[in-house]
Design a protein around this motif. Structure first.
Motif, mmCIF file in Angstrom:
data_model
loop_
_atom_site.group_PDB
_atom_site.id
_atom_site.type_symbol
_atom_site.label_atom_id
_atom_site.label_comp_id
_atom_site.label_asym_id
_atom_site.label_seq_id
_atom_site.Cartn_x
_atom_site.Cartn_y
_atom_site.Cartn_z
ATOM 1 N N ARG A 190 2.481 8.071 -6.520
ATOM 2 C CA ARG A 190 1.757 9.306 -6.744
ATOM 3 C C ARG A 190 2.583 10.657 -6.459
ATOM 4 N N LEU A 191 3.611 10.482 -5.623
ATOM 5 C CA LEU A 191 4.139 11.472 -5.382
ATOM 6 C C LEU A 191 5.848 11.569 -5.993
ATOM 7 N N ARG A 192 5.947 13.019 -6.339
ATOM 8 C CA ARG A 192 7.168 13.263 -6.899
ATOM 9 C C ARG A 192 8.492 13.882 -5.817
ATOM 10 N N CYS A 193 9.497 13.138 -6.083
ATOM 11 C CA CYS A 193 10.725 13.792 -5.296
ATOM 12 C C CYS A 193 11.055 14.906 -5.727
ATOM 13 N N MET A 194 11.123 15.795 -4.778
ATOM 14 C CA MET A 194 11.691 17.285 -5.124
ATOM 15 C C MET A 194 13.130 17.460 -5.355
ATOM 16 N N TYR A 195 14.132 16.260 -5.270
ATOM 17 C CA TYR A 195 15.326 16.278 -5.712
ATOM 18 C C TYR A 195 15.710 15.615 -6.909
ATOM 19 N N CYS A 196 15.145 14.447 -7.194
ATOM 20 C CA CYS A 196 15.529 13.764 -8.589
ATOM 21 C C CYS A 196 14.361 13.923 -9.384
ATOM 22 N N ARG A 197 13.094 14.488 -8.905
ATOM 23 C CA ARG A 197 11.894 14.585 -9.676
ATOM 24 C C ARG A 197 11.405 13.408 -10.412
ATOM 25 N N LYS A 198 11.661 12.273 -9.790
ATOM 26 C CA LYS A 198 11.142 11.130 -10.215
ATOM 27 C C LYS A 198 9.882 10.640 -9.051
ATOM 28 N N PHE A 199 8.782 9.927 -9.758
ATOM 29 C CA PHE A 199 7.923 9.422 -8.742
ATOM 30 C C PHE A 199 8.426 8.356 -7.718
ATOM 31 N N GLY A 200 7.709 8.352 -6.588
ATOM 32 C CA GLY A 200 7.878 7.201 -5.555
ATOM 33 C C GLY A 200 8.488 7.786 -4.379
ATOM 34 N N LYS A 221 0.753 -1.239 -0.025
ATOM 35 C CA LYS A 221 0.028 0.037 0.040
ATOM 36 C C LYS A 221 0.794 1.344 -0.090
ATOM 37 N N GLU A 222 1.957 1.211 0.645
ATOM 38 C CA GLU A 222 2.610 2.257 1.048
ATOM 39 C C GLU A 222 3.575 2.580 -0.366
ATOM 40 N N ILE A 223 3.909 1.657 -1.186
ATOM 41 C CA ILE A 223 4.497 1.439 -2.638
ATOM 42 C C ILE A 223 3.404 2.250 -3.497
ATOM 43 N N ARG A 224 2.156 1.888 -3.446
ATOM 44 C CA ARG A 224 1.465 2.311 -4.063
ATOM 45 C C ARG A 224 1.218 3.997 -4.108
ATOM 46 N N ARG A 225 1.078 4.257 -2.756
ATOM 47 C CA ARG A 225 0.800 5.662 -2.363
ATOM 48 C C ARG A 225 2.111 6.501 -2.756
ATOM 49 N N SER A 226 3.384 5.935 -2.580
ATOM 50 C CA SER A 226 4.562 6.662 -3.017
ATOM 51 C C SER A 226 4.556 7.036 -4.383
#
Length: 708
Positions: free
Chosen positions: A83-93, A76-81
């Protein structure tokens, strides 16, 4: 469930396995935690990525799935993450967010490290971005130059994400990566400040600043069979003619072909039948020890063996002890303090005769040189413990301060001895360890002798004996019973603690089965039918491991402590000496240092007023040192004045004193010390700021020059 998870849970080094949360394949346990793969679920995660993820909690038991994080929750946490973009590498997860609610910073856990996030491995495992991260403050200006207390490389004394300091002494600075590697190796039970040895305050601060401290034994304690040789005993028949058909190494459990070891050295053995011993006889002495004890060595033309030298030294020390017993009062009627007893013992030391102790400290770490020098002197066949110790360090070209060198030598010697292989257990509560090599080399006797020499010659209090060790040596207190605390925190202690905490017969039997190796070695393996039998079982195990199996080491250690008659006097004043051996060593405070010194004032009233002002400066300076607001510490000041960081067990003789001097040029008026007389001379200066500056400079320079 536990058996099932142990089959599917594995830690992998394969670089191709990618963490499902951070999408990285790195396997750096001290940085990202262990990389765990659940093969059945085709799931790989870094443990720290799980701990720091904002949308997951630990709902299972510790042995379920990934240390209590259930597989369904992880997915569930993997699916939640995703949808979120990392402010450093700009990739999702991105699964980690700043714990400040109004902050929207989201990162992958490894990206957070690169962006100087602080991850706190405690409570709810909060994370803080660089803007909201906790910081440290510096209460005093650090003395230059500085180096990292772990790697010893130069370090700029400016607090930042990558530079941390100890909150207790303010003098120990670290690179973040260095202190994290140190914490991962030492773990919770051994992680402490490398300079002041503070543990509780240091660990709390490091946790606050994002250092992960594993809750386990140190890495060196977890090596498989690292201490297995300590359970081995000498098993060989050394009789001239062995009658065993199964060979010299065969030993039956009992009977004529059971191997009996020499009661003195323990490094020779014989079958009962090979030496005509009766079945009930166990007190056997080998030929070498018998000849040495009876003084019938028949090889005068050959070089003396180490055993001969040890036995001759033992005879000499016993004679001195017997002579001493007729000279010193037994104190049976009048209670005596430990310092008074040691002063009486010190009357034996001749000021006209001296033994030269040469310490080779060319390797920039003279602790090994100190111990080596002490053992070389002790092993001399003509060594006399009643001679004054004349200590010389190879780096000290002048060698003109005998008292300073002697106190420095004794202080470092005690520090090195408490780390000796014959002791084990946590700091401050050491027990004797069973070490066959130390028995063979007679190291127990030698360490006991060196400790006795140190106390009588003016060394510091020991303060590291456990209550169980002190009781085993001196039978004080008489009704003392070993407890689990005396075992320290090792594998054996964990096993026995499980037995002690069992709440049912079933749990007790399971715990006994887990500890069967230790119980069998102790002769305590037995059938249990009632839960109430566990107390007697635990008591028997503790008695075996802390007392019974250590009888020979304890015997040799006692013989060493008989040097200069110390053991007999401690036996008569066991209560007075308890704090000397067991501690805790009294901590220096500003008040205790003030009370330590007597003040010598001038006769002129005008001069006395200035001296009283300077004395107030002195007291204020000591309180600031106690609070960590000065470059020097109270130990540095005591060392500058008396050449020792602790008040000796025998006390100071003469009593430390203070006098004053005036100078026409205050900018050049620096404090002076005469360690031989325990005397400190303070300059009369117009302001406290100048007084503090001069005292800081002088004491710190002295510490650097003396390499303290």
């Amino acid at each position: 469930m536990k058996e099932e998870t142990t089959e599917i849970k594995q830690i992998h080094d394969d670089k191709d396995l990618i963490c499902s949360l951070c999408k990285r394949c790195d396997n750096i346990p001290d940085k990202y935690g262990e990389k765990i793969t659940l093969q059945q679920h085709k799931l790989t995660v870094h443990y720290f990525c799980l701990l720091m993820s904002s949308g997951i909690c630990q709902r299972g038991e510790e042995d379920e799935d990934v240390h209590g994080f259930l597989v369904d929750d992880i997915k569930k946490e993997i699916r939640r993450s995703l949808r979120l973009r990392c402010m450093y590498c700009r990739k999702f997860g991105a699964s980690v967010g700043c714990s400040i609610k109004r902050c929207r910073q989201m990162v992958h856990m490894p990206c957070g490290i690169e962006q100087e996030f602080i991850f706190q491995f405690t409570d709810l495992f909060p994370s803080f971005c660089k803007k909201h991260a906790p910081s440290q403050s510096c209460v005093s200006s650090p003395s230059l130059p500085l180096s990292c207390s772990v790697c010893l490389e130069p370090i700029e004394p400016v607090l930042s994400y990558n530079v941390l300091k100890c909150p207790a002494c303010h003098g120990s600075w670290f690179h973040r990566n260095c202190v994290q590697h140190y914490a991962h190796s030492a773990a919770m039970f051994f992680f402490k400040c490398t300079l002041c040895n503070n543990k509780d305050q240091f660990q709390q601060e490091m946790l606050r600043m994002g250092i992960y401290i594993p809750e386990r034994d140190a890495a060196w304690e977890l090596e498989e069979n690292a201490y297995g040789d300590l359970l081995q005993v000498y098993q060989h028949c050394d009789a001239v003619k062995c009658r065993s058909q199964k060979g010299r190494k065969y030993s039956s459990q009992s009977g004529y072909f059971e191997i009996v070891r020499c009661m003195l050295c323990g490094s020779r053995g014989t079958h009962r039948k090979c030496s005509n011993l009766k079945l009930y006889e166990s007190d056997w002495i080998c030929a070498e020890c018998k000849a040495a004890v009876e003084g019938k060595m028949s090889l005068p033309n050959y070089v003396e063996s180490p055993l001969t030298i040890r036995q001759e030294r033992k005879r000499l020390f016993r004679n001195i002890s017997d002579l001493h017993s007729s000279l010193i009062s037994k104190r049976q009627c009048v209670p005596a303090t430990s310092a008074e007893v040691l002063m009486d013992l010190a009357c034996q030391i001749s000021q006209q005769q001296s033994t030269e102790v040469l310490v080779d400290d060319d390797d920039d770490d003279d602790d090994d040189g100190v111990l080596g020098a002490a053992l070389r002197v002790l092993r001399q066949s003509d060594f006399n413990p009643c001679c004054t110790l004349s200590v010389k360090f190879s780096k000290d070209k002048l060698n003109n301060n005998s008292i300073r060198n002697q106190r420095r030598f004794l202080r470092r010697l005690v520090s090195k001895l408490l780390m000796s292989e014959i002791f084990e257990g946590p700091d401050g509560t050491k027990n004797l360890a069973l070490n066959s090599k130390a028995l063979r080399d007679d190291l127990y006797f030698e360490v006991g002798s060196l400790l006795a020499l140190s106390l009588v010659h003016g060394g510091p209090p020991l303060g590291f004996f456990s209550p169980a060790l002190y009781h085993s040596l001196f039978n004080y207190p008489t009704n003392y019973r070993p407890t689990l605390k005396d075992l320290g925190d090792n594998a054996l202690a964990h096993k026995i603690r499980q037995i002690a905490e069992a709440n049912s017969v079933k749990e007790l039997r399971r715990a006994m089965q887990s500890a069967s190796q230790y119980l069998e070695a102790a002769g305590c393996w037995r059938k249990i039918s009632k839960l109430s039998e566990k107390e007697m079982l635990v008591e028997d195990v503790l008695n075996f491991y802390l007392i019974i199996r250590l009888q020979l080491p304890l015997q040799r250690f006692r013989e060493g402590l008989r040097t200069l008659g110390l053991f007999e006097q401690v036996q008569m004043c066991t209560e007075a000496f308890h704090s000397v051996f067991c501690g805790p060593v009294e901590k220096l405070t500003a008040e205790s240092v003030v009370e330590l010194f007597t003040v010598q004032f001038s006769e002129e009233k005008e001069q006395q007023e200035k001296e009283h002002t300077t004395l107030n400066f002195w007291k204020k300076y000591l309180h600031e040192c106690d609070e960590g607001r000065c470059a020097a510490s109270l130990k540095d000041i005591l060392t500058f004045a008396t050449a020792t960081v602790l008040v000796p067990s025998i006390g100071f003789h003469p009593t430390p004193s203070i006098s004053f001097f005036s100078s026409s040029d205050p900018s050049c008026a620096f404090p002076q010390s005469y360690c031989d007389a325990n005397h400190l001379i303070l300059p009369i200066l117009p302001s406290y700021e100048l007084f503090k500056k001069h005292l800081d400079y002088t004491v710190c320079q002295f510490s650097v020059m003396q390499d303290i």
